[in-house]
Design a protein around this motif. Structure first.
Motif, PDB file in Angstrom:
ATOM      1  N   GLY A  34       0.810  -1.211   0.000  1.00 18.87           N
ATOM      2  CA  GLY A  34       0.000   0.000   0.000  1.00 18.87           C
ATOM      3  C   GLY A  34       0.842   1.258   0.000  1.00 18.87           C
ATOM      4  N   ALA A  35       1.950   1.248   0.760  1.00 17.63           N
ATOM      5  CA  ALA A  35       2.848   2.411   0.780  1.00 17.63           C
ATOM      6  C   ALA A  35       3.469   2.634  -0.592  1.00 17.63           C
ATOM      7  N   ALA A  36       3.867   1.533  -1.258  1.00 22.24           N
ATOM      8  CA  ALA A  36       4.434   1.655  -2.607  1.00 22.24           C
ATOM      9  C   ALA A  36       3.391   2.204  -3.578  1.00 22.24           C
ATOM     10  N   ASN A  37       2.153   1.763  -3.450  1.00 25.08           N
ATOM     11  CA  ASN A  37       1.088   2.291  -4.314  1.00 25.08           C
ATOM     12  C   ASN A  37       0.871   3.785  -4.084  1.00 25.08           C
ATOM     13  N   ARG A  38       0.948   4.212  -2.820  1.00 22.16           N
ATOM     14  CA  ARG A  38       0.794   5.641  -2.530  1.00 22.16           C
ATOM     15  C   ARG A  38       1.892   6.455  -3.230  1.00 22.16           C
ATOM     16  N   VAL A  39       3.120   5.958  -3.181  1.00 23.69           N
ATOM     17  CA  VAL A  39       4.210   6.664  -3.857  1.00 23.69           C
ATOM     18  C   VAL A  39       3.961   6.705  -5.359  1.00 23.69           C
ATOM     19  N   ALA A  40       3.576   5.559  -5.936  1.00 24.32           N
ATOM     20  CA  ALA A  40       3.321   5.498  -7.382  1.00 24.32           C
ATOM     21  C   ALA A  40       2.225   6.471  -7.790  1.00 24.32           C
ATOM     22  N   ASN A  41       1.123   6.465  -7.042  1.00 27.38           N
ATOM     23  CA  ASN A  41       0.015   7.368  -7.376  1.00 27.38           C
ATOM     24  C   ASN A  41       0.396   8.827  -7.176  1.00 27.38           C
ATOM     25  N   GLY A  42       1.173   9.106  -6.143  1.00 27.23           N
ATOM     26  CA  GLY A  42       1.637  10.476  -5.920  1.00 27.23           C
ATOM     27  C   GLY A  42       2.557  10.962  -7.022  1.00 27.23           C
ATOM     28  N   LEU A  43       3.439  10.094  -7.491  1.00 32.12           N
ATOM     29  CA  LEU A  43       4.338  10.472  -8.576  1.00 32.12           C
ATOM     30  C   LEU A  43       3.562  10.732  -9.869  1.00 32.12           C
ATOM     31  N   ARG A  44       2.561   9.916 -10.126  1.00 27.72           N
ATOM     32  CA  ARG A  44       1.740  10.140 -11.327  1.00 27.72           C
ATOM     33  C   ARG A  44       1.058  11.507 -11.253  1.00 27.72           C
ATOM     34  N   ARG A  45       0.627  11.870 -10.047  1.00 26.97           N
ATOM     35  CA  ARG A  45      -0.021  13.174  -9.888  1.00 26.97           C
ATOM     36  C   ARG A  45       0.962  14.316 -10.129  1.00 26.97           C
ATOM     37  N   LEU A  46       2.242  14.063  -9.892  1.00 31.34           N
ATOM     38  CA  LEU A  46       3.268  15.075 -10.176  1.00 31.34           C
ATOM     39  C   LEU A  46       3.630  15.124 -11.655  1.00 31.34           C
ATOM     40  N   GLN A 121      10.924  18.715  -9.023  1.00 34.05           N
ATOM     41  CA  GLN A 121      10.442  18.638  -7.649  1.00 34.05           C
ATOM     42  C   GLN A 121      11.447  17.885  -6.782  1.00 34.05           C
ATOM     43  N   VAL A 122      11.618  18.351  -5.555  1.00 37.17           N
ATOM     44  CA  VAL A 122      12.391  17.632  -4.552  1.00 37.17           C
ATOM     45  C   VAL A 122      11.437  17.220  -3.445  1.00 37.17           C
ATOM     46  N   LEU A 123      11.324  15.933  -3.224  1.00 40.50           N
ATOM     47  CA  LEU A 123      10.500  15.400  -2.138  1.00 40.50           C
ATOM     48  C   LEU A 123      11.407  15.041  -0.974  1.00 40.50           C
ATOM     49  N   THR A 124      11.059  15.484   0.211  1.00 42.27           N
ATOM     50  CA  THR A 124      11.938  15.311   1.358  1.00 42.27           C
ATOM     51  C   THR A 124      11.328  14.388   2.401  1.00 42.27           C
ATOM     52  N   VAL A 125      12.217  13.701   3.086  1.00 39.54           N
ATOM     53  CA  VAL A 125      11.825  12.768   4.139  1.00 39.54           C
ATOM     54  C   VAL A 125      12.215  13.367   5.473  1.00 39.54           C
ATOM     55  N   ARG A 126      11.286  13.361   6.402  1.00 38.26           N
ATOM     56  CA  ARG A 126      11.523  13.985   7.683  1.00 38.26           C
ATOM     57  C   ARG A 126      12.642  13.291   8.465  1.00 38.26           C
ATOM     58  N   ASP A 127      13.371  14.096   9.242  1.00 37.50           N
ATOM     59  CA  ASP A 127      14.419  13.536  10.094  1.00 37.50           C
ATOM     60  C   ASP A 127      13.831  13.141  11.437  1.00 37.50           C
ATOM     61  N   SER A 128      14.697  12.740  12.367  1.00 33.91           N
ATOM     62  CA  SER A 128      14.231  12.230  13.655  1.00 33.91           C
ATOM     63  C   SER A 128      13.511  13.290  14.471  1.00 33.91           C
ATOM     64  N   ALA A 129      13.784  14.574  14.196  1.00 32.84           N
ATOM     65  CA  ALA A 129      13.114  15.650  14.928  1.00 32.84           C
ATOM     66  C   ALA A 129      11.766  15.996  14.321  1.00 32.84           C
ATOM     67  N   GLY A 130      11.414  15.327  13.202  1.00 32.36           N
ATOM     68  CA  GLY A 130      10.109  15.555  12.601  1.00 32.36           C
ATOM     69  C   GLY A 130      10.052  16.768  11.709  1.00 32.36           C
ATOM     70  N   ARG A 131      11.212  17.361  11.382  1.00 37.74           N
ATOM     71  CA  ARG A 131      11.186  18.540  10.526  1.00 37.74           C
ATOM     72  C   ARG A 131      11.159  18.116   9.068  1.00 37.74           C
ATOM     73  N   SER A 132      10.512  18.888   8.248  1.00 37.34           N
ATOM     74  CA  SER A 132      10.487  18.643   6.816  1.00 37.34           C
ATOM     75  C   SER A 132      11.117  19.815   6.100  1.00 37.34           C
ATOM     76  N   LEU A 145       7.425  14.232   1.243  1.00 35.68           N
ATOM     77  CA  LEU A 145       7.034  12.901   0.783  1.00 35.68           C
ATOM     78  C   LEU A 145       5.859  12.384   1.612  1.00 35.68           C
ATOM     79  N   GLU A 146       5.906  12.627   2.897  1.00 40.63           N
ATOM     80  CA  GLU A 146       4.841  12.172   3.781  1.00 40.63           C
ATOM     81  C   GLU A 146       3.491  12.741   3.347  1.00 40.63           C
ATOM     82  N   GLU A 147       3.456  14.024   3.033  1.00 42.48           N
ATOM     83  CA  GLU A 147       2.202  14.641   2.602  1.00 42.48           C
ATOM     84  C   GLU A 147       1.753  14.098   1.248  1.00 42.48           C
ATOM     85  N   LEU A 148       2.710  13.862   0.347  1.00 42.25           N
ATOM     86  CA  LEU A 148       2.378  13.301  -0.967  1.00 42.25           C
ATOM     87  C   LEU A 148       1.725  11.942  -0.804  1.00 42.25           C
ATOM     88  N   MET A 149       2.309  11.099   0.057  1.00 42.68           N
ATOM     89  CA  MET A 149       1.772   9.761   0.267  1.00 42.68           C
ATOM     90  C   MET A 149       0.414   9.811   0.973  1.00 42.68           C
TER      91      MET A 149
END
Length: 521
Positions: A34-46, A121-132, A145-149
């Motif tokens: 399901g997570a992989a599908n979310r990424v695929a669908n998000g990329l298509r939307r981009l 586009q640059v999609l970013t992954v949050r660090d341990s402090a939760g910052r994006s 990336l989290e919001e895209l998914m």
């Protein structure tokens, strides 16, 4: 055909089985799919379409797996970047492959180029402090990336691709000083996964420990894709740490352990008592030659052999295996199923057993070619055979032995370093008149990087200054561990540097100190 069918099949057959375990998190096959599908669908939307390149610059975290599989599900091409690369190196690769999207971790933010020709586009992954990065950027280039998914559907199917359609581009250091991207097709990766499943007797009940970098072909294909292909459980670690790795083996009851020779050397250096490896039924090594004495010591201590594989990024990477029929210590075994190997002379003629020549490979594992490098592709792919640049020989039973390397490539802990790339950076320093980079044996890393440098008249500089200069421009593992200032560099009559002679002179010499050395004439 699609490589990502491995996780989709697991989701259908074993939806509640753990597919990926990372620290305190666990993802079932259904959740991973399901997570992989979310990424695929998000990329298509981009606006990402089949064949577009999407670059991944992520460490060993679950998001790498989500994104890699999602990219393939969308029919795009996953371009894996070493997380140790610096800004200029990243920019070269992004421009070279014409990547439209980059997915990057917060820790690598400073190495995101300010501008690339094709990057949308640059999609970013949050660090341990939760910052994006989305909250840190004012340019609008960055998104989460989290919001895209979160805004994309978890439903979907992998796009059906032709077997020869590109699935991934994995960059290796180039002999010209610039990296080149090996194009691996869906057929390459799928065939390699099944070969690994068969040779290593991988099973659904197995638990694989994966600490090798996912941007590397060994971790990405031989462990991750092959493991998902049999619906095994992948226990993911950020990196190799001897103590943490041994704890994970016991705590997670790991059954299959994969490593490079330096890993086994480090583990052997630890006391045998106090560690429970009883769950491990199988050990495997690749990416560099395993010293025979190390293999003997391991088998003596733990009662099980270390099976050895041979291959290159260009062979997806699996090419030969020691061995699913009869294990023979000190060899790289025999070709895997549907793959041919032979040893040839300079004219391409096969040599007799015992004679040394170049190892060549033919089969469904061999890459399509190098991205935008037709001349280099033509040099290594001849009449269907991949010329590996490795020197080897066979015995009367058809087992292959590695002898040496035809190329000047340095193999440090499984990472490939091409001297031309390091020399190119050294020449950028105004103090450097001439430079020669080569490898010498190292008991732990396999080889270490050494540079002999002639300085320009009037310059005085510390070796540490040149190392710092390199460290700003190339990945840390490429920076010479030893820099020696010399008055001359030996060459043959045509002007080619005699690196064999340099290696012979350097072996056994102490590491350069921190005191300034005299300027070379």
């Amino acid at each position: 055909m699609n490589v990502a069918e491995n996780v989709a099949r697991g989701s259908r057959l074993f939806p509640d089985k753990p597919a990926l375990i990372f620290e305190s998190m666990s993802f079932t096959y259904k959740q991973l799919n399901g997570a992989a599908n979310r990424v695929a669908n998000g990329l298509r939307r981009l606006g990402i379409e089949p064949g577009d390149r999407v670059a991944l610059m992520l460490p060993n975290i679950p998001e790498f797996v989500f994104c890699y599989l999602g990219i393939l599900k969308a029919g795009a091409i996953a371009v894996s970047l070493n997380v140790m690369l610096k800004c200029d190196e990243v920019k070269f690769i992004l421009n070279d492959c014409e990547a439209k999207v980059l997915i990057v971790a917060e820790v690598s933010r400073e190495n995101v180029p300010p501008a690339c020709r094709y990057l949308r586009q640059v999609l970013t992954v949050r660090d341990s402090a939760g910052r994006s990065l989305a909250a840190l950027s004012e340019s609008g280039r960055f998104a989460s990336l989290e919001e895209l998914m979160a805004s994309a559907s978890s439903e979907g199917q992998a796009m059906d691709m032709e077997p020869n359609a590109p699935a991934a581009i994995i960059y290796t250091s180039g002999t010209t000083g610039f990296p080149k991207g090996a194009i691996l097709s869906h057929g390459n990766v799928v065939s390699n996964s099944y070969a690994a499943n068969h040779c290593c007797r991988m099973r659904r009940e197995d638990k694989f420990l994966l600490y090798l970098p996912l941007f590397h072909c060994f971790g990405q294909n031989f462990i991750l894709n092959a493991g998902l292909n049999v619906c095994a459980t992948i226990v993911l670690q950020r990196r190799f740490d001897a103590v943490e790795t041994l704890k994970a083996i016991a705590d997670c009851e790991i059954t299959m352990f994969f490593g490079v020779p330096p890993v086994f050397i480090k583990l052997l250096a630890l006391p045998a008592s106090g560690w429970d490896l009883s769950s491990v039924r199988y050990y495997f090594t690749a990416a560099a030659s395993m010293p025979v004495e190390v293999a003997r010591q391991w088998q003596s201590r733990y009662g099980k052999p270390i099976y050895e594989g041979y291959g290159l990024t260009e062979t997806s990477p699996f090419a030969s295996y020691n061995n699913d029929l009869q294990y023979k210590l000190g060899t790289i075994g025999t070709p895997i199923e549907n793959v041919e190997m032979k040893v040839v002379d300079a004219e391409g003629r096969e040599v007799e057993p015992g004679e040394v020549g170049e190892i060549v490979v033919r089969g469904p594992n061999v890459m399509l070619g190098y991205w935008n490098r037709p001349e280099e592709t033509e040099r290594v792919l001849q009449n269907g055979w991949l010329h590996t640049g490795d020197l080897g020989k066979t015995d009367a039973q058809g087992y292959f032995y590695l002898v040496d390397r035809l190329k000047d490539m340095i193999n440090m802990s499984g990472f490939k370093v091409y001297p031309a790339e390091v020399e190119r950076v050294l020449y950028e320093h105004p103090a450097v008149r001439e430079a020669a980079v080569f490898g010498v044996p190292d008991p732990e890393k396999g080889e270490r990087v050494v540079a002999h440098v002639r300085l320009r008249d009037g310059w005085e500089i510390l070796p540490a200054d040149l190392q710092a200069f390199c460290r700003e421009r190339i990945a840390t593992y490429k920076v010479p561990q030893v820099i020696k200032f010399v008055g001359s560099i030996p060459k043959n009559p045509t002007g080619k540097v005699l690196k064999r002679l340099l290696r012979e002179r350097e072996m056994g010499l102490p590491v350069v100190g921190t005191e300034p050395l005299p300027v070379s004439g």
